[in-house]
Write an enzyme that holds these catalytic residues in place. Sequence first.
Site, mmCIF file in Angstrom:
data_model
loop_
_atom_site.group_PDB
_atom_site.id
_atom_site.type_symbol
_atom_site.label_atom_id
_atom_site.label_comp_id
_atom_site.label_asym_id
_atom_site.label_seq_id
_atom_site.Cartn_x
_atom_site.Cartn_y
_atom_site.Cartn_z
ATOM 1 N N GLY A 184 0.845 -1.198 0.000
ATOM 2 C CA GLY A 184 0.000 0.000 0.000
ATOM 3 C C GLY A 184 0.876 1.242 0.000
ATOM 4 O O GLY A 184 1.916 1.269 0.647
ATOM 5 N N ASP A 191 0.205 2.523 8.614
ATOM 6 C CA ASP A 191 -0.287 1.775 9.781
ATOM 7 C C ASP A 191 0.623 1.865 11.015
ATOM 8 O O ASP A 191 0.181 1.576 12.115
ATOM 9 C CB ASP A 191 -0.469 0.294 9.421
ATOM 10 C CG ASP A 191 -1.438 0.096 8.262
ATOM 11 O OD1 ASP A 191 -2.280 0.981 8.039
ATOM 12 O OD2 ASP A 191 -1.342 -0.940 7.572
ATOM 13 N N SER A 250 4.459 2.863 5.385
ATOM 14 C CA SER A 250 3.099 2.376 5.676
ATOM 15 C C SER A 250 2.405 3.395 6.555
ATOM 16 O O SER A 250 3.042 3.981 7.442
ATOM 17 C CB SER A 250 3.174 1.038 6.431
ATOM 18 O OG SER A 250 1.893 0.700 6.914
ATOM 19 N N HIS A 274 -9.702 5.986 2.126
ATOM 20 C CA HIS A 274 -8.382 6.273 1.553
ATOM 21 C C HIS A 274 -7.961 7.740 1.614
ATOM 22 O O HIS A 274 -6.824 8.050 1.239
ATOM 23 C CB HIS A 274 -8.299 5.729 0.123
ATOM 24 C CG HIS A 274 -8.245 4.222 0.109
ATOM 25 N ND1 HIS A 274 -9.359 3.444 0.347
ATOM 26 C CD2 HIS A 274 -7.219 3.356 -0.060
ATOM 27 C CE1 HIS A 274 -9.020 2.157 0.305
ATOM 28 N NE2 HIS A 274 -7.727 2.081 0.061
ATOM 29 N N MET A 321 -8.254 3.393 9.430
ATOM 30 C CA MET A 321 -7.439 2.297 8.897
ATOM 31 C C MET A 321 -6.385 1.852 9.922
ATOM 32 O O MET A 321 -6.299 2.375 11.026
ATOM 33 C CB MET A 321 -6.753 2.723 7.608
ATOM 34 C CG MET A 321 -7.657 2.699 6.396
ATOM 35 S SD MET A 321 -6.684 3.077 4.919
ATOM 36 C CE MET A 321 -7.888 2.715 3.641
ATOM 37 N N ASP A 359 5.476 -4.659 5.983
ATOM 38 C CA ASP A 359 6.106 -5.913 6.418
ATOM 39 C C ASP A 359 6.067 -6.993 5.343
ATOM 40 O O ASP A 359 7.045 -7.724 5.148
ATOM 41 C CB ASP A 359 5.485 -6.409 7.731
ATOM 42 C CG ASP A 359 3.964 -6.385 7.701
ATOM 43 O OD1 ASP A 359 3.396 -6.109 6.630
ATOM 44 O OD2 ASP A 359 3.347 -6.644 8.753
ATOM 45 N N GLY A 360 4.958 -7.099 4.631
ATOM 46 C CA GLY A 360 4.831 -8.121 3.583
ATOM 47 C C GLY A 360 5.868 -7.924 2.488
ATOM 48 O O GLY A 360 6.567 -8.865 2.088
ATOM 49 N N SER A 361 6.006 -6.686 2.038
ATOM 50 C CA SER A 361 6.949 -6.381 0.949
ATOM 51 C C SER A 361 8.382 -6.651 1.387
ATOM 52 O O SER A 361 9.208 -7.153 0.618
ATOM 53 C CB SER A 361 6.875 -4.904 0.566
ATOM 54 O OG SER A 361 5.548 -4.509 0.443
ATOM 55 N N ARG A 365 -24.896 15.254 18.053
ATOM 56 C CA ARG A 365 -24.885 13.883 17.553
ATOM 57 C C ARG A 365 -23.684 13.079 18.047
ATOM 58 O O ARG A 365 -22.706 13.640 18.536
ATOM 59 C CB ARG A 365 -24.812 13.897 16.013
ATOM 60 C CG ARG A 365 -26.160 14.081 15.369
ATOM 61 C CD ARG A 365 -26.004 14.162 13.879
ATOM 62 N NE ARG A 365 -27.307 14.139 13.243
ATOM 63 C CZ ARG A 365 -27.535 14.568 12.020
ATOM 64 N NH1 ARG A 365 -26.556 15.068 11.283
ATOM 65 N NH2 ARG A 365 -28.743 14.489 11.509
HETATM 66 O O1 F6P Z 1 -1.636 -0.986 4.959
HETATM 67 C C1 F6P Z 1 -2.199 0.222 4.580
HETATM 68 C C2 F6P Z 1 -3.704 0.114 4.447
HETATM 69 O O2 F6P Z 1 -4.220 1.375 4.075
HETATM 70 C C3 F6P Z 1 -4.409 -0.421 5.684
HETATM 71 O O3 F6P Z 1 -4.553 0.553 6.676
HETATM 72 C C4 F6P Z 1 -5.695 -0.922 5.079
HETATM 73 O O4 F6P Z 1 -6.210 -1.985 5.828
HETATM 74 C C5 F6P Z 1 -5.278 -1.416 3.728
HETATM 75 O O5 F6P Z 1 -4.033 -0.817 3.429
HETATM 76 C C6 F6P Z 1 -6.259 -1.133 2.638
HETATM 77 O O6 F6P Z 1 -5.776 -1.719 1.472
HETATM 78 P P1 F6P Z 1 -6.444 -1.472 0.039
HETATM 79 O O7 F6P Z 1 -6.121 -0.068 -0.373
HETATM 80 O O8 F6P Z 1 -5.799 -2.490 -0.821
HETATM 81 O O9 F6P Z 1 -7.918 -1.654 0.208
#
Ligand code: F6P
Length: 363
Positions: A11, A152, A150, A284, A194, A105-107, A187
């Site tokens: 991402g 996150d 990231s 996003h 995210m 982390d995945g990348s 309200r």
């Molecule tokens: O890892 C970044 C992130 O934006 C996360 O916060 C979220 O869960 C994910 O990617 C959303 O991924 P995509 O844009 O593929 O829906």
Amino acid sequence: KKRIAVMTSGGDSPGMSAAVRAVVRQTIASGCTAFCVYEGYQGLVDGGDMIREMKWEDVRGWISEGGTLIGTARCMAFIERAGRLTAANNMIEKGIDALVICGGDGSLTGADKFRAEWPSLMEELISTGKRKDHEVAPFRHLNIVGLVGSIDNDLSSTDATIGCYSSLQRICQSIDFIDSTAFSHQRAFVVEVMGRHCGWLALMAGVSCGADFVFIPENPPSEKWEDDMCSIVKKHREMGKRKTIVIVAEGAHDKNLNHISASQVKDLLSNKVGLDTRVTTLGHVQRGGPPCAYDRMLATLQGVEAVKAVLEATPETESPVICIVENKIVRKNLVEAIKMTKKVAEDIGRKDFAAAMKGRDAE
Ligand code: F6P
């Protein structure tokens, strides 16, 4: 002289373009040749024009750009050995012997696997007749350096990932906007943020915005969380609060790992507390847009450090990931950092986490 390539993967996050700029310019400033791999691992597999030499002026202005200007993609081909073999061959074609990857982390896990496999990929290129021995000889070792990009902030070993503070800023701004309309109408708003399996964005936004309640995966609420949350919100209202903000991390769950959703929380606030409640899923907007000053600085300092790490590496050096710890830019062991990230998740009962990580190596 080294030929160093930089790519972004997984991402996107604000500051990735700034990191690419820093790597390209530090590479050139060190007398080496800089390349960008476009579209993440897909670009490595496709080769040709997807791996481009970059000059100083090619990255002009990139420090303030959102997202990643060299693209990022999920790449199924890189999951297969055949794809990685093609990628290795393309790198030899361009004479590239070092790769800086900015991603999550995945990348980064995918990158280190590629490094570990590299000698056997070289053997296979020779044994299948794709390359001659002397062509492969200068590429017996591949240098990999990770940069953590990231929103996150979900990697152990670093205090901040490139992009997390821009995202936090965007969330706070958005909640400020929500605040004023919530106040007008008295309200409640349930705001979903995210973070994937990590609650950092939700928790920090909660602190920064004075939220009434925050749900994060790292600290699942007690069995009677529904009553607890409702009584806290009621108490705040009795104290004169005109608005209610509850933040739900997208990965929030209870102690039994049942997902806690924003709509579930909304129903409780509507039906049990009697508040006029709306849900806002920020989506996003949290990930796009220009990086804040902190992320520009972090990306630049870490990009420079990544190139230094490449230039100082020996064949014995284990892949580093560039981190920031107590305000110092430091190198950590990439594999250890990822291991620790998984362990933290497992220690708090996230046994599903390891499963969720599977298949993300090529992101
Ligand atoms: O890892 C970044 C992130 O934006 C996360 O916060 C979220 O869960 C994910 O990617 C959303 O991924 P995509 O844009 O593929 O829906």
